[in-house]
Design an enzyme around this catalytic site. Structure first.
Site, mmCIF file in Angstrom:
data_model
loop_
_atom_site.group_PDB
_atom_site.id
_atom_site.type_symbol
_atom_site.label_atom_id
_atom_site.label_comp_id
_atom_site.label_asym_id
_atom_site.label_seq_id
_atom_site.Cartn_x
_atom_site.Cartn_y
_atom_site.Cartn_z
ATOM 1 C CB SER A 113 -2.861 11.279 40.092
ATOM 2 O OG SER A 113 -4.164 11.710 39.799
ATOM 3 N N GLY A 140 6.876 7.428 35.885
ATOM 4 C CA GLY A 140 6.949 7.143 34.450
ATOM 5 C C GLY A 140 7.615 5.802 34.233
ATOM 6 C CB THR A 147 1.379 1.671 33.726
ATOM 7 O OG1 THR A 147 1.138 2.982 33.211
ATOM 8 C CG2 THR A 147 0.857 0.653 32.738
ATOM 9 C CG ASN A 204 -3.389 16.901 35.760
ATOM 10 O OD1 ASN A 204 -2.598 17.139 34.851
ATOM 11 N ND2 ASN A 204 -4.206 15.872 35.739
ATOM 12 C CE LYS A 212 -10.138 9.218 36.944
ATOM 13 N NZ LYS A 212 -8.940 9.458 36.109
ATOM 14 C CB ILE A 233 7.237 12.854 32.886
ATOM 15 C CG1 ILE A 233 7.405 11.380 32.578
ATOM 16 C CG2 ILE A 233 8.550 13.585 32.885
ATOM 17 C CD1 ILE A 233 8.019 11.058 31.220
ATOM 18 C CE LYS A 235 1.234 13.158 36.813
ATOM 19 N NZ LYS A 235 0.310 12.110 37.282
ATOM 20 C CG ASN A 252 -4.584 7.058 30.144
ATOM 21 O OD1 ASN A 252 -5.480 7.874 30.332
ATOM 22 N ND2 ASN A 252 -3.327 7.289 30.495
ATOM 23 C CB CYS A 267 -4.687 15.878 31.803
ATOM 24 S SG CYS A 267 -5.727 14.620 31.026
#
Lengths: 309, 259
Positions: free
Chosen positions: A21, A243, A266, A127, A45, A191, A165, A69, A130
């Site tokens: 996500s 991760g 990433t 989530n 997302k 993670i 998450k 980020n 964040c």
């Protein structure tokens, strides 16, 4: 027999790889590059009740082996996602996981109720981790009781399985994992990013406008592996591991640590074809290592060690 | 858009910290729109971890040759400057929306205003505008005389005005001083450079114009939302109130986004 077949609550996946996500939008950009049907699933997302503008820029900063980020959950809001983004994904025959976030428990439950009734949503990723927003997000993910309470509320209204998450920004992740399992979570995602910071030497100020951001990329892989290893021995629900996955071997390592599926984040920025490339390389590497069926290696490491950390 | 290894044909320094690399490969044939950029993976592995968005300075489609001009700013671009002919780098592109040129007619006057490392994409644009028969006036802003690059190349396209902050060459001051003094009549302007310069050009220049923006990027294709900017007048649309620099831009009509 499909050696890569992965079965999780709500998610029947032809391979264990999904984009993570926040790294893949709602799929439309990457669909210009390759057929999304190649993916095991897609995790879109974070969606919040109302549209969110996110944080000021700069929102990203490079770090050794990774990046920070601080996007700030920018998204078009629940109704736009229901009316535009999810219907667009209907042409693909892959499970859709929707990450949801909010300021208040009622935001989460409202989004969960609506999203879980969309016809192509297979699961929710809750989530609570964040690190880039002041309210909501990580505030729910660092205390076991708060996390469990929110999980229970979301489970009560959701028509699809709920994966929580987890945040790595805690002293001990195990009690939180156990608490959300007791509260009814169908699985865990772990993670999320690690809270970090960089300073610009010319200005003396933080590089990110938000000052801090979430560290992702290869640099955080050992932390993810350790946490998945720890948690998988203490809970009975499956884990979607993430991760710093960049290579096929990383996927196998996550699974041996205890993950049943993986999410790639990433790496999509560094190689836009990362997900299909990883999926394509899996079977060859399994042959080299003598792995017949991929799902058989989940948790192999802890079974061999026969002791908890 | 493809993600392809391109072979380095030439690498040279044009000015202090400014390098020009020429690359060769099939995907270059697709790089037809000026103002687009490529996302460069300087070397395999995770160091540096991210790609570098670099603007397209010139393309010779027939020769499958791409020119990038960049400033050695951080670790990634310094590593790139150390690459020699024969080595390969992975180049994803072309990305983004470039400078619109369809409305330009033969005989029109186009003003190009560039500052520092914002100058290179204006060269490929200028070449295409010149081919359409437009008259080109270029204003190039630098800090000092020794920083100047691409002056002769732009001179082949038309009139060139140099500005330097210290007055060591050309007009002393900023590009906006030259716009006021020397370039009063033009049909369309195009500009690329640091944000303070872009803001000043937008205020000074008249008529339709296009502004090319720069921002730190993640994915380069509009998925990660790292490089967004806000609309100047969010009330003007019922749609998105922001623009993605990588995929909606990097070129925007002057006045559309908040710089």
């Amino acid at each position: 027999m499909n050696r890569l077949q992965t079965e999780l609550p709500g998610l029947s996946m032809k391979n264990p790889v999904m984009p993570a996500s926040g790294c893949f939008g709602f799929g439309q950009e990457f669909a210009k590059l390759y057929d999304l049907n190649k993916l095991g699933a897609i995790c879109v997302k974070a969606v919040t009740l109302d549209e969110r503008a996110g944080n000021p820029t700069p929102r990203v900063a490079e770090t050794p082996g990774g990046m920070l980020n601080a996007i700030g959950l920018q998204n078009p809001g629940l109704s736009h996602v229901l009316e535009n983004e999810l219907p667009w994904l209907e042409k693909y025959d892959i499970p859709v996981v929707v990450n949801i976030a909010g300021y208040e428990p009622t935001d989460y439950t409202e989004v969960a109720r609506e999203i879980s009734r969309a016809k192509n949503v297979s699961a929710i990723e809750l989530n609570i981790s964040c690190p880039n927003v002041k309210e909501g997000g990580i505030a729910f993910g660092t205390h076991a009781a708060t996390a469990a309470d929110l999980t229970e509320k979301v489970k009560a209204v959701s028509n699809v399985p709920v994966y929580v998450k987890l945040s790595p920004n805690v002293t001990d992740i195990v009690p939180i994992a156990k608490a959300v399992e007791s509260a009814g979570a169908d699985g865990l995602s772990m993670i999320n990013t690690l809270l970090g910071m960089r300073i610009d030497l010319k200005t003396g100020k933080p590089v990110l406008a938000n000052k801090t951001g979430g560290l992702s990329g290869a640099a955080i892989k050992p932390v993810a592996i350790r946490m998945i290893y720890e948690v998988s021995q203490q809970v009975d629900i499956p884990i979607i591991g993430m991760g710093g996955i960049f290579e096929v071997d990383d996927i196998l390592e996550f699974m041996m640590a205890g993950a049943s599926a993986v999410a790639v984040g990433t790496a999509n920025f560094i190689d836009p074809f990362a997900c299909p490339n990883l999926i394509e390389g899996l079977e060859k590497r399994m042959d080299e290592l003598g792995i017949d069926k991929l799902s058989s290696i989940t948790g192999r490491s802890s079974l061999l060690c026969r002791q908890t950390l | 858009m493809k993600d392809e290894y391109l072979k380095i044909k030439e690498q040279k320094q044009l000015a202090p910290n400014i390098f020009q690399v020429k690359l060769q490969g099939k995907s270059i044939r697709e790089m037809t729109a000026p103002g687009q950029f490529v996302h460069v993976k300087i070397q395999p592995g995770i160091d540096p971890s991210l790609r570098r968005p670099l603007s397209i300075a010139d393309v010779e489609a027939e020769k499958e040759e791409l020119t990038l001009i960049y400033r050695t700013e951080g670790r990634g671009t310094k590593l790139l400057a150390g690459k020699v002919p024969g080595e390969e780098i992975k180049v994803f592109g072309p990305l983004g929306k470039g400078f619109p040129t369809d409305a330009v007619k033969s005989g029109d006057t186009c003003l190009l205003v560039g500052g520092g490392v914002g100058i290179p994409p204006l060269y490929y644009l200028g070449r295409q505008l010149a081919e359409k028969g437009a008259e080109i006036i270029t204003i190039l802003g630098f800090r000092k005389a020794e920083d100047i690059f691409l002056e002769e190349e732009f001179q082949q396209l038309g009139k060139v005005i140099i500005t330097t902050e210290d007055g060591s060459k050309g007009v002393k001051g900023y590009v906006t001083d030259a716009i006021n003094q020397l370039a009063s009549s033009y049909d369309t302007y195009y500009t690329c450079g640091p944000n303070p310069m872009l803001r000043a050009v937008e205020e000074t220049a008249k008529g339709p114009g296009f502004v090319s923006m720069e921002e730190r990027m993640g994915c380069g294709i509009g998925a990660c939302l790292a490089c967004v900017c806000q609309l100047k007048d969010p009330g003007s649309t019922s749609g998105r109130k922001y623009r993605k620099i990588c995929s909606d831009g990097p070129v925007f009509p002057a006045g559309e986004v908040l710089i």
